[in-house]
Design a protein around this motif. Structure first.
Motif, PDB file in Angstrom:
ATOM      1  N   LEU A 217       0.825  -1.203   0.000  1.00 46.36           N
ATOM      2  CA  LEU A 217       0.000   0.000   0.000  1.00 46.36           C
ATOM      3  C   LEU A 217       0.864   1.260   0.000  1.00 46.36           C
ATOM      4  O   LEU A 217       0.612   2.201  -0.765  1.00 46.36           O
ATOM      5  CB  LEU A 217      -0.929  -0.005   1.206  1.00 46.36           C
ATOM      6  CG  LEU A 217      -1.748   1.274   1.436  1.00 46.36           C
ATOM      7  CD1 LEU A 217      -2.676   1.541   0.256  1.00 46.36           C
ATOM      8  CD2 LEU A 217      -2.535   1.184   2.735  1.00 46.36           C
ATOM      9  N   LEU A 218       1.881   1.280   0.852  1.00 52.77           N
ATOM     10  CA  LEU A 218       2.762   2.448   0.902  1.00 52.77           C
ATOM     11  C   LEU A 218       3.502   2.630  -0.418  1.00 52.77           C
ATOM     12  O   LEU A 218       3.685   3.757  -0.893  1.00 52.77           O
ATOM     13  CB  LEU A 218       3.756   2.302   2.062  1.00 52.77           C
ATOM     14  CG  LEU A 218       3.149   2.375   3.467  1.00 52.77           C
ATOM     15  CD1 LEU A 218       4.185   2.014   4.515  1.00 52.77           C
ATOM     16  CD2 LEU A 218       2.577   3.764   3.734  1.00 52.77           C
ATOM     17  N   ASN A 219       3.910   1.537  -1.012  1.00 53.75           N
ATOM     18  CA  ASN A 219       4.575   1.628  -2.316  1.00 53.75           C
ATOM     19  C   ASN A 219       3.626   2.175  -3.375  1.00 53.75           C
ATOM     20  O   ASN A 219       4.033   2.966  -4.237  1.00 53.75           O
ATOM     21  CB  ASN A 219       5.097   0.256  -2.727  1.00 53.75           C
ATOM     22  CG  ASN A 219       5.926   0.301  -3.995  1.00 53.75           C
ATOM     23  OD1 ASN A 219       6.982   0.920  -4.030  1.00 53.75           O
ATOM     24  ND2 ASN A 219       5.457  -0.355  -5.047  1.00 53.75           N
ATOM     25  N   ALA A 220       2.357   1.759  -3.329  1.00 51.17           N
ATOM     26  CA  ALA A 220       1.374   2.275  -4.285  1.00 51.17           C
ATOM     27  C   ALA A 220       1.199   3.786  -4.128  1.00 51.17           C
ATOM     28  O   ALA A 220       1.052   4.512  -5.120  1.00 51.17           O
ATOM     29  CB  ALA A 220       0.041   1.559  -4.098  1.00 51.17           C
ATOM     30  N   ILE A 221       1.200   4.268  -2.887  1.00 51.09           N
ATOM     31  CA  ILE A 221       1.100   5.716  -2.652  1.00 51.09           C
ATOM     32  C   ILE A 221       2.302   6.431  -3.256  1.00 51.09           C
ATOM     33  O   ILE A 221       2.170   7.469  -3.921  1.00 51.09           O
ATOM     34  CB  ILE A 221       0.982   6.005  -1.145  1.00 51.09           C
ATOM     35  CG1 ILE A 221      -0.340   5.456  -0.608  1.00 51.09           C
ATOM     36  CG2 ILE A 221       1.090   7.505  -0.870  1.00 51.09           C
ATOM     37  CD1 ILE A 221      -0.481   5.542   0.898  1.00 51.09           C
ATOM     38  N   LEU A 222       3.498   5.872  -3.048  1.00 50.64           N
ATOM     39  CA  LEU A 222       4.702   6.487  -3.598  1.00 50.64           C
ATOM     40  C   LEU A 222       4.689   6.495  -5.125  1.00 50.64           C
ATOM     41  O   LEU A 222       5.260   7.395  -5.753  1.00 50.64           O
ATOM     42  CB  LEU A 222       5.945   5.753  -3.089  1.00 50.64           C
ATOM     43  CG  LEU A 222       6.223   5.894  -1.581  1.00 50.64           C
ATOM     44  CD1 LEU A 222       7.355   4.971  -1.153  1.00 50.64           C
ATOM     45  CD2 LEU A 222       6.552   7.343  -1.227  1.00 50.64           C
ATOM     46  N   LEU A 223       4.033   5.514  -5.729  1.00 56.53           N
ATOM     47  CA  LEU A 223       3.976   5.434  -7.184  1.00 56.53           C
ATOM     48  C   LEU A 223       2.975   6.419  -7.794  1.00 56.53           C
ATOM     49  O   LEU A 223       2.886   6.520  -9.016  1.00 56.53           O
ATOM     50  CB  LEU A 223       3.631   4.008  -7.622  1.00 56.53           C
ATOM     51  CG  LEU A 223       4.753   2.977  -7.465  1.00 56.53           C
ATOM     52  CD1 LEU A 223       4.248   1.587  -7.839  1.00 56.53           C
ATOM     53  CD2 LEU A 223       5.960   3.343  -8.312  1.00 56.53           C
ATOM     54  N   MET A 322      14.383   7.544  -9.081  1.00 59.60           N
ATOM     55  CA  MET A 322      15.396   6.497  -9.171  1.00 59.60           C
ATOM     56  C   MET A 322      15.708   5.899  -7.802  1.00 59.60           C
ATOM     57  O   MET A 322      15.905   4.686  -7.673  1.00 59.60           O
ATOM     58  CB  MET A 322      16.664   7.048  -9.830  1.00 59.60           C
ATOM     59  CG  MET A 322      16.490   7.357 -11.304  1.00 59.60           C
ATOM     60  SD  MET A 322      18.013   7.840 -12.159  1.00 59.60           S
ATOM     61  CE  MET A 322      18.259   9.496 -11.508  1.00 59.60           C
ATOM     62  N   ARG A 323      15.746   6.724  -6.767  1.00 53.96           N
ATOM     63  CA  ARG A 323      15.984   6.210  -5.419  1.00 53.96           C
ATOM     64  C   ARG A 323      14.827   5.319  -4.953  1.00 53.96           C
ATOM     65  O   ARG A 323      15.029   4.243  -4.394  1.00 53.96           O
ATOM     66  CB  ARG A 323      16.175   7.372  -4.437  1.00 53.96           C
ATOM     67  CG  ARG A 323      17.428   8.201  -4.651  1.00 53.96           C
ATOM     68  CD  ARG A 323      17.488   9.348  -3.648  1.00 53.96           C
ATOM     69  NE  ARG A 323      18.541  10.287  -3.968  1.00 53.96           N
ATOM     70  CZ  ARG A 323      19.807  10.175  -3.585  1.00 53.96           C
ATOM     71  NH1 ARG A 323      20.174   9.133  -2.854  1.00 53.96           N
ATOM     72  NH2 ARG A 323      20.706  11.081  -3.919  1.00 53.96           N
ATOM     73  N   GLN A 324      13.600   5.804  -5.182  1.00 61.11           N
ATOM     74  CA  GLN A 324      12.437   5.031  -4.753  1.00 61.11           C
ATOM     75  C   GLN A 324      12.325   3.719  -5.513  1.00 61.11           C
ATOM     76  O   GLN A 324      11.985   2.680  -4.942  1.00 61.11           O
ATOM     77  CB  GLN A 324      11.175   5.871  -4.943  1.00 61.11           C
ATOM     78  CG  GLN A 324       9.922   5.271  -4.314  1.00 61.11           C
ATOM     79  CD  GLN A 324       9.109   4.440  -5.292  1.00 61.11           C
ATOM     80  OE1 GLN A 324       9.081   4.735  -6.481  1.00 61.11           O
ATOM     81  NE2 GLN A 324       8.450   3.408  -4.808  1.00 61.11           N
ATOM     82  N   SER A 325      12.637   3.734  -6.798  1.00 61.78           N
ATOM     83  CA  SER A 325      12.581   2.507  -7.587  1.00 61.78           C
ATOM     84  C   SER A 325      13.558   1.471  -7.050  1.00 61.78           C
ATOM     85  O   SER A 325      13.200   0.302  -6.837  1.00 61.78           O
ATOM     86  CB  SER A 325      12.901   2.813  -9.058  1.00 61.78           C
ATOM     87  OG  SER A 325      11.906   3.621  -9.637  1.00 61.78           O
ATOM     88  N   ALA A 326      14.803   1.883  -6.830  1.00 65.57           N
ATOM     89  CA  ALA A 326      15.811   0.946  -6.338  1.00 65.57           C
ATOM     90  C   ALA A 326      15.423   0.377  -4.976  1.00 65.57           C
ATOM     91  O   ALA A 326      15.534  -0.830  -4.734  1.00 65.57           O
ATOM     92  CB  ALA A 326      17.170   1.646  -6.254  1.00 65.57           C
ATOM     93  N   GLY A 327      14.949   1.243  -4.078  1.00 65.67           N
ATOM     94  CA  GLY A 327      14.556   0.757  -2.760  1.00 65.67           C
ATOM     95  C   GLY A 327      13.370  -0.176  -2.810  1.00 65.67           C
ATOM     96  O   GLY A 327      13.351  -1.212  -2.137  1.00 65.67           O
ATOM     97  N   SER A 328      12.386   0.139  -3.638  1.00 68.13           N
ATOM     98  CA  SER A 328      11.185  -0.698  -3.691  1.00 68.13           C
ATOM     99  C   SER A 328      11.480  -2.049  -4.330  1.00 68.13           C
ATOM    100  O   SER A 328      10.903  -3.065  -3.937  1.00 68.13           O
ATOM    101  CB  SER A 328      10.074   0.023  -4.455  1.00 68.13           C
ATOM    102  OG  SER A 328      10.401   0.178  -5.824  1.00 68.13           O
ATOM    103  N   GLY A 388       6.993   6.145   6.494  1.00 64.30           N
ATOM    104  CA  GLY A 388       6.250   5.009   7.028  1.00 64.30           C
ATOM    105  C   GLY A 388       6.745   3.681   6.503  1.00 64.30           C
ATOM    106  O   GLY A 388       6.498   2.626   7.124  1.00 64.30           O
ATOM    107  N   MET A 389       7.464   3.695   5.381  1.00 63.14           N
ATOM    108  CA  MET A 389       7.956   2.445   4.808  1.00 63.14           C
ATOM    109  C   MET A 389       8.942   1.736   5.735  1.00 63.14           C
ATOM    110  O   MET A 389       8.954   0.501   5.808  1.00 63.14           O
ATOM    111  CB  MET A 389       8.606   2.723   3.452  1.00 63.14           C
ATOM    112  CG  MET A 389       9.038   1.482   2.698  1.00 63.14           C
ATOM    113  SD  MET A 389       7.657   0.438   2.170  1.00 63.14           S
ATOM    114  CE  MET A 389       7.194   1.251   0.636  1.00 63.14           C
ATOM    115  N   GLY A 390       9.767   2.501   6.457  1.00 67.80           N
ATOM    116  CA  GLY A 390      10.758   1.891   7.339  1.00 67.80           C
ATOM    117  C   GLY A 390      10.132   0.986   8.393  1.00 67.80           C
ATOM    118  O   GLY A 390      10.457  -0.214   8.469  1.00 67.80           O
TER     119      GLY A 390
END
Length: 414
Positions: A217-223, A322-328, A388-390
């Motif tokens: 869910l958090l990843n979807a929000i970031l996307l 790019m940072r969010q992609s690599a982390g996700s 919140g992802m952490g």
């Protein structure tokens, strides 16, 4: 500074070749499809929007069972079959002249695309060691952007011709690109299917894994950042700033080239969950700064000043992307049980179709209706999701480590 786009030889390079082949066709398709459906197929913009919304909603749900199918039947054959199904749906677009025909074809297209994404991730997981997956995915993302750029240029030629034959050629190109993708995938080593479920284990265990669902869910929000440069920023430039209209294209090219050249470099420090959490957290800070810069571009002033601010905002945005992609990528793989990669990636990947369907409405409502406060609110939401992802990842990691032997970490609802 050495920029390396191609991944190492072997399976990673063949995966990149498959990615490049279908992305060239997709780039041409994305540029031309709307005009084809309106001018050739005779559909209205409302019908196209409704059909795409329904299709991507269905596709996001279908990705999970199709990913599970890849686990059970083997991801190589499943990926190739779904690539062929995508090619067939694209060819079907050549024949449709009604909304119901369009809806059927686009349902097959979106479902096959979502399933292909999940099964191809399972194939990558079976061929690439865990410590190298994020790096390989960064190479694939670079190839994706390069292919989309090339395809968009070819699609531009069709737009310039503006004939039915030119649009039909684009759809044939897209279908052929997926057939080439399937052929390349079949040349990869086979990944054996997983063993059967344990007694009492649900068929789709990911649907009961609440910690993983929160991370998804958090990843979807970031996307939700995905439609920014394709929709929200262009409308913002035209309606709210004094910047020239051609800047819309320049910012899109800037984003595409930056990801193509620097995604691998940005992903290099990400190799475990700790570094992935840091990458996502920093991406939230950078994205919030980007939103603030985009917001102030609407303040009174010269057009060149607004343009400079928009370029600065776009640079910050692509850095955050790019940072969010690599982390996700690292998070999605690391938290998935080794024998359930397909279904877990199918579930984690629902963020993309969700962003495609909900993102335009959310972003236009926030940014174009609320203006500067909307930008600031968007930045705050993305920042909160990144922070919140952490804790969410730590909770999922803890649940995974206590989820039983054999790498199964599906957490049953209690």
């Amino acid at each position: 500074m050495t920029i390396r786009i191609l991944p190492p030889p072997g399976a990673p390079r063949r995966l990149a070749a498959a990615q490049l082949s279908n992305s060239v066709g997709d780039g041409a398709y994305y540029v031309c499809s709307a005009l084809y459906f309106i001018r050739v197929a005779g559909l209205s913009p409302a019908q196209i929007g409704l059909g795409l919304t329904i299709a991507w909603a269905v596709g996001s749900v279908a990705g999970v069972p199709l990913g599970a199918l890849a686990d059970r039947r083997g991801p190589r054959g499943t990926s190739a079959a779904l690539a062929v199904a995508t090619a067939g749906s694209v060819l079907a677009f050549l024949l449709i002249r009604s909304f119901w025909g369009f809806l059927f074809a686009v349902l097959v297209y979106a479902t096959a695309q979502c399933g292909l994404a999940a099964s191809r991730q399972a194939l990558l997981a079976g061929l690439v060691p865990p410590e190298r997956r994020t790096g390989v995915l960064a190479h694939l993302q670079s190839m994706l952007n390069g292919g989309l750029a090339l395809g968009a240029a070819l699609g531009g030629l069709a737009l310039a011709a503006d004939t039915e034959r030119a649009y039909l050629a684009v759809f044939v190109l897209d279908a052929v690109s997926f057939l080439v993708c399937a052929a390349v995938l079949l040349r990869l080593p086979a990944v054996p299917p997983v063993e059967g479920r344990e007694a009492g284990e649900p068929r789709l265990a990911v649907l009961r894994d609440r910690p993983y669902a929160l991370v998804t869910l958090l990843n979807a929000i970031l996307l939700l950042r995905m439609p920014l440069l394709s929709l929200a920023v262009p409308l913002w430039i035209v309606q709210r700033t004094q910047a020239p209209g051609w800047l819309v294209s320049a910012l899109f090219v800037l984003n595409t080239v930056a990801v193509m050249l620097f995604q691998v470099r940005m992903a290099r420090p990400v190799g475990d969950l700790d570094s992935a959490r840091r990458a996502v957290r920093v991406s939230g800070l950078v994205m919030a700064a980007s939103c603030a810069v985009f917001a102030v571009s609407a303040l009174p002033g010269a057009g060149w000043a607004a343009a400079a601010l928009l370029v600065a905002g776009a640079v910050l945005q692509v850095d955050a992307e790019m940072r969010q992609s690599a982390g996700s990528w690292q998070i999605g793989f690391s938290l998935a049980p080794a024998d359930r990669i397909g279904q877990y990636q199918g579930f984690f990947g629902t963020g993309v179709p969700v962003a495609r369907t909900a993102g335009p409405l959310v972003l236009t409502s926030l940014i174009l209706v609320w203006g500067i406060p909307g930008w600031l609110l968007l930045g705050a939401v993305l920042l909160a999701a990144s922070y919140g992802m952490g804790p969410a990842v730590r909770r999922a990691e803890s649940a995974r480590s206590s989820g039983g032997a054999g790498g199964r970490a599906a957490v049953r609802a209690s």
